[in-house]
Structure formats: C-alpha cells, structure tokens
Design a protein around this motif. Structure first.
Motif, mmCIF file in Angstrom:
data_model
loop_
_atom_site.group_PDB
_atom_site.id
_atom_site.type_symbol
_atom_site.label_atom_id
_atom_site.label_comp_id
_atom_site.label_asym_id
_atom_site.label_seq_id
_atom_site.Cartn_x
_atom_site.Cartn_y
_atom_site.Cartn_z
ATOM 1 N N LEU A 68 -38.612 -22.356 14.817
ATOM 2 C CA LEU A 68 -39.264 -23.276 13.892
ATOM 3 C C LEU A 68 -38.989 -24.702 14.352
ATOM 4 C CD1 LEU A 68 -40.693 -23.932 11.188
ATOM 5 C CD2 LEU A 68 -38.431 -23.783 10.103
ATOM 6 N N VAL A 69 -40.040 -25.496 14.438
ATOM 7 C CA VAL A 69 -39.901 -26.875 14.894
ATOM 8 C C VAL A 69 -40.841 -27.759 14.087
ATOM 9 C CG1 VAL A 69 -41.615 -26.607 16.734
ATOM 10 C CG2 VAL A 69 -39.825 -28.341 16.952
ATOM 11 N N GLN A 70 -40.465 -29.001 13.924
ATOM 12 C CA GLN A 70 -41.323 -29.943 13.200
ATOM 13 C C GLN A 70 -42.439 -30.451 14.101
ATOM 14 O OE1 GLN A 70 -38.715 -33.039 11.746
ATOM 15 N NE2 GLN A 70 -38.064 -31.811 9.989
ATOM 16 N N PRO A 71 -43.556 -30.881 13.517
ATOM 17 C CA PRO A 71 -44.625 -31.476 14.334
ATOM 18 C C PRO A 71 -44.095 -32.626 15.181
ATOM 19 C CG PRO A 71 -45.409 -31.054 12.118
ATOM 20 C CD PRO A 71 -43.920 -30.770 12.102
ATOM 21 N N GLY A 72 -44.548 -32.649 16.434
ATOM 22 C CA GLY A 72 -44.072 -33.651 17.375
ATOM 23 C C GLY A 72 -42.848 -33.220 18.163
ATOM 24 N N GLY A 73 -42.256 -32.099 17.765
ATOM 25 C CA GLY A 73 -41.056 -31.612 18.436
ATOM 26 C C GLY A 73 -41.362 -30.835 19.705
ATOM 27 N N SER A 74 -40.293 -30.294 20.303
ATOM 28 C CA SER A 74 -40.406 -29.575 21.566
ATOM 29 C C SER A 74 -39.669 -28.242 21.505
ATOM 30 C CB SER A 74 -39.816 -30.417 22.707
ATOM 31 O OG SER A 74 -40.504 -31.630 22.873
ATOM 32 N N LEU A 75 -40.134 -27.318 22.306
ATOM 33 C CA LEU A 75 -39.469 -26.040 22.522
ATOM 34 C C LEU A 75 -39.683 -25.639 23.969
ATOM 35 C CD1 LEU A 75 -40.455 -23.802 19.434
ATOM 36 C CD2 LEU A 75 -38.156 -24.632 19.993
ATOM 37 N N ARG A 76 -38.759 -24.852 24.506
ATOM 38 C CA ARG A 76 -38.950 -24.269 25.823
ATOM 39 C C ARG A 76 -38.843 -22.758 25.719
ATOM 40 N NH1 ARG A 76 -35.648 -24.766 31.550
ATOM 41 N NH2 ARG A 76 -34.144 -23.470 30.408
ATOM 42 N N LEU A 77 -39.920 -22.093 26.074
ATOM 43 C CA LEU A 77 -39.931 -20.634 26.100
ATOM 44 C C LEU A 77 -39.551 -20.141 27.484
ATOM 45 C CD1 LEU A 77 -43.270 -19.896 24.189
ATOM 46 C CD2 LEU A 77 -40.989 -20.366 23.262
ATOM 47 N N SER A 78 -38.876 -19.000 27.513
ATOM 48 C CA SER A 78 -38.497 -18.371 28.777
ATOM 49 C C SER A 78 -39.041 -16.955 28.820
ATOM 50 C CB SER A 78 -36.970 -18.320 28.923
ATOM 51 O OG SER A 78 -36.411 -19.613 28.909
ATOM 52 N N CYS A 79 -39.381 -16.517 30.004
ATOM 53 C CA CYS A 79 -39.840 -15.135 30.213
ATOM 54 C C CYS A 79 -39.142 -14.619 31.461
ATOM 55 C CB CYS A 79 -41.346 -15.087 30.375
ATOM 56 S SG CYS A 79 -41.964 -13.477 30.902
ATOM 57 N N THR A 80 -38.290 -13.647 31.292
ATOM 58 C CA THR A 80 -37.554 -13.082 32.411
ATOM 59 C C THR A 80 -38.133 -11.722 32.776
ATOM 60 O OG1 THR A 80 -35.533 -14.237 31.776
ATOM 61 C CG2 THR A 80 -35.295 -12.362 33.262
ATOM 62 N N ALA A 81 -38.432 -11.554 34.057
ATOM 63 C CA ALA A 81 -39.020 -10.309 34.557
ATOM 64 C C ALA A 81 -37.949 -9.432 35.172
ATOM 65 C CB ALA A 81 -40.089 -10.633 35.588
ATOM 66 N N GLY A 128 -43.217 -10.702 22.828
ATOM 67 C CA GLY A 128 -43.625 -11.908 22.117
ATOM 68 C C GLY A 128 -42.468 -12.635 21.467
ATOM 69 N N THR A 129 -42.653 -13.940 21.294
ATOM 70 C CA THR A 129 -41.683 -14.772 20.589
ATOM 71 C C THR A 129 -42.460 -15.706 19.669
ATOM 72 O OG1 THR A 129 -39.768 -16.248 20.858
ATOM 73 C CG2 THR A 129 -41.555 -16.513 22.441
ATOM 74 N N GLN A 130 -42.012 -15.811 18.429
ATOM 75 C CA GLN A 130 -42.755 -16.575 17.426
ATOM 76 C C GLN A 130 -42.434 -18.064 17.528
ATOM 77 O OE1 GLN A 130 -45.100 -15.527 15.112
ATOM 78 N NE2 GLN A 130 -45.340 -17.682 14.547
ATOM 79 N N VAL A 131 -43.485 -18.868 17.508
ATOM 80 C CA VAL A 131 -43.350 -20.322 17.432
ATOM 81 C C VAL A 131 -44.043 -20.790 16.160
ATOM 82 C CG1 VAL A 131 -44.018 -22.525 18.470
ATOM 83 C CG2 VAL A 131 -43.219 -20.641 19.919
ATOM 84 N N THR A 132 -43.300 -21.495 15.323
ATOM 85 C CA THR A 132 -43.837 -22.020 14.077
ATOM 86 C C THR A 132 -43.619 -23.523 14.053
ATOM 87 O OG1 THR A 132 -43.349 -19.950 12.925
ATOM 88 C CG2 THR A 132 -43.765 -21.901 11.565
#
Length: 122
Positions: free
Chosen positions: A11-24, A116-120
């Motif tokens: 969960l992040v506020q508008p204008g914020g940042s996140l980094r998703l990772s995908c490991t194979a 999958g990973t949820q981003v809100t």
C-alpha cells in the motif's frame, strides 16, 4: 520449466514509489523475455513492460513510460520494476511472466507466470 516469484507490492500513497522484484528459478538467458503485467478488478490483463534478457533492452507501455522502469540483474536471475509517481489507477495485481522466444506485451504469448503481488495506491 521456470518458476517466477514476485515480491515488493503493498500500500502506497499517490505520488509514492515501490519496487517490485521477480526472481526466476532458472538463468534468465533460458527465458530471454521477461515482462510485467497488471490486472485490476474487472479489467483485462495489461502488459506494461518487458526486458530482453539477452541484452537488457527494455520496453515500456505508454501508460507507464516515464514513471516505471524495468531492469534486470542476471547474476540474481531477477527482474525489477521501479514504480514512481504512483497513481490510484495503478492499483492492480502485478504479475511477472516469461517466454522463451521473442518479446512483446501480449499475455497469451507468455507460458510462465508468477503468483502476483498486489499494489494499492490510496
């Protein structure tokens, strides 16, 4: 057969940042195209970015270009999605996917998917 595991959503506020990772589970060169898709409730799955793992060439869809950046770390068999300037409309389940030939953003062309990973964004 490759297994993909995503992480980094939240969960992040508008204008914020996140980094998703995908490991194979396998070396990325055996699945040269790795991509990020997202799906919001009631909407079709949307391809937003891919990277050609052989040379690192990225592509971003118009909806995220300039805000999101896909990158790879072959030493870690990991693909990242840096998401900046997040908007409420970015809220979705984000999926990592791999294919063995070619590259593109059509979901039907990808044989391997993460859970999958949820981003809100709210």
């Amino acid at each position: 057969h490759v297994q993909l595991v995503e992480s980094g959503g939240g969960l992040v506020q508008p204008g914020g940042s996140l980094r998703l990772s995908c490991t194979a589970s396998k070396y990325t060169s055996s699945h040269p195209c790795l991509a990020w898709f997202r799906q919001a409730p009631g909407k079709e799955r949307e391809g937003i970015a891919y990277v050609d793992a052989r040379d690192g060439t990225p592509f971003h869809s118009a909806s995220v270009k300039g805000r999101f950046t896909i990158s790879q770390d072959n030493a870690k068999n990991t693909v990242y999605l840096q998401m900046n300037s997040l908007k409420p409309e970015d809220t979705a389940m984000y999926y990592c996917a791999a294919r063995t030939q070619g590259c593109g953003l059509r979901a039907a062309q990808y044989a391997y998917w993460g859970q999958g990973t949820q981003v809100t964004v709210s």
